[in-house]
Design a protein around this motif. Sequence first.
Motif, PDB file in Angstrom:
ATOM      1  N   LEU A   1      90.491 123.258   4.535  1.00 60.92           N
ATOM      2  CA  LEU A   1      89.338 122.400   3.897  1.00 60.92           C
ATOM      3  C   LEU A   1      89.089 121.216   4.593  1.00 60.92           C
ATOM      4  CD1 LEU A   1      89.567 123.499   0.220  1.00 60.92           C
ATOM      5  CD2 LEU A   1      87.639 123.881   1.552  1.00 60.92           C
TER       6      LEU A   1
ATOM      7  N   ALA B   1      89.792 120.261   7.620  1.00 60.14           N
ATOM      8  CA  ALA B   1      89.661 120.487   8.921  1.00 60.14           C
ATOM      9  C   ALA B   1      88.138 120.783   8.956  1.00 60.14           C
ATOM     10  CB  ALA B   1      90.384 121.560   9.578  1.00 60.14           C
ATOM     11  N   ALA B   2      87.794 121.857   8.164  1.00 58.85           N
ATOM     12  CA  ALA B   2      86.145 122.198   8.059  1.00 58.85           C
ATOM     13  C   ALA B   2      85.288 121.194   7.767  1.00 58.85           C
ATOM     14  CB  ALA B   2      85.930 123.256   7.193  1.00 58.85           C
TER      15      ALA B   2
ATOM     16  N   ASP C   1      85.685 118.153   8.453  1.00 62.61           N
ATOM     17  CA  ASP C   1      85.655 116.901   9.719  1.00 62.61           C
ATOM     18  C   ASP C   1      84.697 117.597  10.594  1.00 62.61           C
ATOM     19  OD1 ASP C   1      86.619 114.802  10.798  1.00 62.61           O
ATOM     20  OD2 ASP C   1      87.933 115.701  12.066  1.00 62.61           O
ATOM     21  N   LEU C   2      84.375 118.694  10.611  1.00 60.68           N
ATOM     22  CA  LEU C   2      83.550 119.614  11.614  1.00 60.68           C
ATOM     23  C   LEU C   2      82.079 118.766  11.247  1.00 60.68           C
ATOM     24  CD1 LEU C   2      84.649 123.041  12.161  1.00 60.68           C
ATOM     25  CD2 LEU C   2      84.479 121.003  13.976  1.00 60.68           C
TER      26      LEU C   2
END
Lengths: 252, 252
Positions: free
Chosen positions: B205, B207-208, B210-211
């Motif tokens: 979550l 990482a997602a 941060d995109l």
Amino acid sequence: MAPITAVALEGIPPISEGDDLAALLAEAMPPGAPAAGDVLVLAHKVVSKSEGRTRRLSSVTPTARARELGARLGKDARHVQVVLDESREVRRAEHGVLIAVTHHGFVCANAGVDSSNAPDDDTVILLPQDPDRSAQELRSRLRDLLDGPAPAVVITDSFGRAWRHGQCDIAIGCAGLLPLDDWRGHHDSRGHRLSATVIAAADELAAAADLARAKDSMQPAVLVSGAGRHVSPDPGPGATALIRSEAQDLFR
Amino acid sequence: MAPITAVALEGIPPISEGDDLAALLAEAMPPGAPAAGDVLVLAHKVVSKSEGRTRRLSSVTPTARARELGARLGKDARHVQVVLDESREVRRAEHGVLIAVTHHGFVCANAGVDSSNAPDDDTVILLPQDPDRSAQELRSRLRDLLDGPAPAVVITDSFGRAWRHGQCDIAIGCAGLLPLDDWRGHHDSRGHRLSATVIAAADELAAAADLARAKDSMQPAVLVSGAGRHVSPDPGPGATALIRSEAQDLFR
């Protein structure tokens, strides 16, 4: 920034050696997809199966080293032999875990050799031989098959991490993508020069895609939209660029 | 599976000690948000700043050890002193990098002490003292402030990784979330029992999210939808559950 969306593709059948994976992926695209800047994230197992990157344990004769490691770790010696065949080096063999450096340079459990989602109990699935090349080939085929722009392609596996519990999906291959988003030399919101910020965008895309599917859901492909700033017209350096060399690694 | 979407919240002002972060986050919610099962992912810096978890370098007197490490690594000895103050142990000090184990148990560069996005050149930002508690408090306040259901809260930092280039955002604190998605004992699509699959959902979550934002975009908060299966009504075990103990770690 654009919102990020990650949607699992539906209707991809079980994959066997020789299947035209790109054609199956193209068919499974939702209406209107992919759009420019989209990224198609694929669990490596469908890629490996289509490429015939599997081994039958019944055909493996373990060496003395594999038998010794298997006995010590409580693992099938034939499975251990396949792990050794896929490794350039074993880094740790403790607590029932074999941490290997694959021929590609990935550091992971069992060199990525896995029996889950295999077609039968005698078969183990390997990582693709050259996941960046696999991603490039899939992207080229998708360009031919699709009306719209070809998506960037990321091939993933679930890796454990040092110091942290649980696995995260990471990129083992990619094409049409800038895997590292380098902010060094740029400035933050206050004008402060960023000195160490390089974001592993390919790995974050892999992680985001993993959230959009369940491990038992037969959804090996996820289309991620909104990350177009990481997409490139060229194949790009591939996920190889994410591998830290031994000389640069503080933890070898 | 539901599609995953990640949308950065707009209009969050620079944060200072004592600011009511939860109120600013509630105000920044898009119309109709959050929905049940949503997760609010926050870069830790806004949390740290609101909690006053900063240090002024001009007020730090480095010890001999900090001066020696600073000279060796080419770092400001006062910054190194703050890193030492935030650490229970230094694991590596090489190549200009100080890898520390924080008092929380996180293994990361500079114990998370950072000057980017700080209000001025004399200030460094620390990790929250207890990020799981910070997440719980924010979630409780959001429950009071919002009409709809309170979102789960994840507090993140960007961590480097062993063996791989680039940083990924990971969860250093969370509330209302099951940080680990444990598939052990479940079965894959073929009925094969999964023996080692535990997914670090909180990190995926992070990482997602941060995109969905740029490092210079003043967008510290991202709302992630579609991951409701990881959300829990209870606070849950927090991101502490993601820390591998020394005894369980093959790489110490």
